[in-house]
Design a protein around this motif. Structure first.
Motif, short mmCIF file in Angstrom:
data_model
loop_
_atom_site.label_atom_id
_atom_site.label_comp_id
_atom_site.label_asym_id
_atom_site.label_seq_id
_atom_site.Cartn_x
_atom_site.Cartn_y
_atom_site.Cartn_z
N PRO A 237 0.84 -1.21 0.00
CA PRO A 237 0.00 0.00 0.00
C PRO A 237 0.87 1.25 0.00
N LEU A 238 0.42 2.26 -0.72
CA LEU A 238 1.21 3.47 -0.92
C LEU A 238 0.53 4.68 -0.30
N THR A 239 1.32 5.70 -0.01
CA THR A 239 0.77 6.99 0.39
C THR A 239 0.26 7.72 -0.86
N VAL A 240 -0.45 8.80 -0.65
CA VAL A 240 -0.95 9.59 -1.77
C VAL A 240 0.20 10.11 -2.63
N GLY A 241 1.23 10.62 -1.98
CA GLY A 241 2.37 11.13 -2.73
C GLY A 241 3.06 10.05 -3.54
N GLU A 242 3.17 8.85 -2.97
CA GLU A 242 3.79 7.75 -3.70
C GLU A 242 2.94 7.33 -4.89
N ARG B 74 -11.62 6.53 -0.58
CA ARG B 74 -10.23 6.95 -0.73
C ARG B 74 -9.82 7.03 -2.19
N ILE C 212 -8.68 10.41 -4.25
CA ILE C 212 -7.35 10.57 -4.85
C ILE C 212 -7.47 10.85 -6.34
N GLU D 256 -3.18 -0.46 -6.43
CA GLU D 256 -2.88 -0.15 -5.02
C GLU D 256 -4.12 -0.39 -4.15
N ARG E 132 -4.34 -2.84 -1.01
CA ARG E 132 -4.77 -2.33 0.29
C ARG E 132 -5.99 -3.06 0.83
#
Length: 279
Positions: free
Chosen positions: A14-19, A182, A186, A250, A254
């Motif tokens: 799982p990634l962050t929004v920036g990633e 989410r 995004i 992603e 997640r």
């Protein structure tokens, strides 16, 4: 350290929004030879399609703002423009999603591979449907945000998850609202970021030519504005399609444990089987 792909396009976690935003740009960079030329063709077609409505709304390049007595036609122009954007992004989502799937499995897909037939007829139909849905929602103003947010996984669900055609819309909607919406949020964030960048670059290029004073820009306003907007959209639309692709995978990692499934898969399993949703 990211563990997927030689350029770490899409790590298996799982990634962050920036990633996620970074992964979309990396995917676009890897597949720019295919996606950007396709983006040029589709963005140019969009400009030609919108031109009659811009004339009816009496808009002026490069901002395409209307006269005050043509606001009804201008509203229609905005809705049609929103619909064409959604359709183009969805159509580019077919090769972008397959490229993201390959990156997740540790390899870079070749352009010839991404152009092979892979549910293209269904993708065309879904792209047209997404464009109509977003365009109609655009007529209602704020409803555009909801329609755009919910449709990002439509093409990835079709070509990566390989669900039956009739199940793809429902799956896309479910993925968009998981985790409190989410993925949908995004997707809207990515669109807003690229919209601001498109405005800055498109208008900046046009007015920059005016400031240089090399020739009469006003006399060539329409073709210059068209070139500017085609250029920025030819990058922005593929970038948004790549965001849809990496966001879809992603979200599956997640919420469905796709990363765990891949780590436990035995050697020799074909890629489509690895990424397909188990039914």
């Amino acid at each position: 350290m990211p563990d997927a792909g030689p350029t770490a396009v899409l790590p298996r976690r799982p990634l962050t929004v920036g990633e996620l935003l970074d992964s979309a740009v990396l995917l676009l960079r890897d597949q720019a030879r295919l996606l950007v030329p396709l983006g040029v063709l589709l963005a140019l077609g969009e400009q030609l399609l919108l031109h009659p409505l811009r004339v009816l709304a009496a808009t002026r390049p490069p901002e395409w703002l209307p006269d005050s007595d043509r606001l009804g036609t201008y509203w229609l122009l905005l809705a049609v423009g929103a619909g064409t954007e959604a359709a183009i992004i969805a159509l580019l989502g077919n090769p972008a999603a397959r490229a993201a799937g390959a990156a997740l499995l540790g390899r870079r897909a070749r352009p010839a591979e991404l152009l092979r037939p892979a549910r293209w007829v269904a993708s065309l139909l879904f792209a047209a449907a997404a464009g109509c849905a977003v365009g109609l929602a655009g007529l209602a103003g704020p409803a555009w945000f909801v329609a755009y947010a919910l449709l990002g996984a439509l093409i990835p669900a079709l070509v990566v998850d390989r669900v039956p055609v009739h199940r793809a819309p429902g799956r896309a909607l479910r993925l968009a609202v998981r985790g409190g919406g989410r993925a949908g949020g995004i997707r809207l964030l990515g669109y807003l970021g690229w919209w601001l960048l498109r405005l800055a670059v498109g208008l900046g290029a046009y007015h920059g030519l005016e400031l240089l004073g090399l020739f009469d820009v006003q006399a060539w306003a329409l073709p210059i504005a068209t070139v500017c907007w085609v250029a920025v959209n030819a990058v922005a639309y593929p970038a948004l399609a790549c965001l849809d692709a990496v966001l879809h995978l992603e979200t599956r990692m997640r919420s469905e444990g796709l990363d765990i499934r891949l780590s436990r898969a035995p050697a020799g399993v074909p890629e489509p089987v690895l990424l397909a949703v188990r039914r």
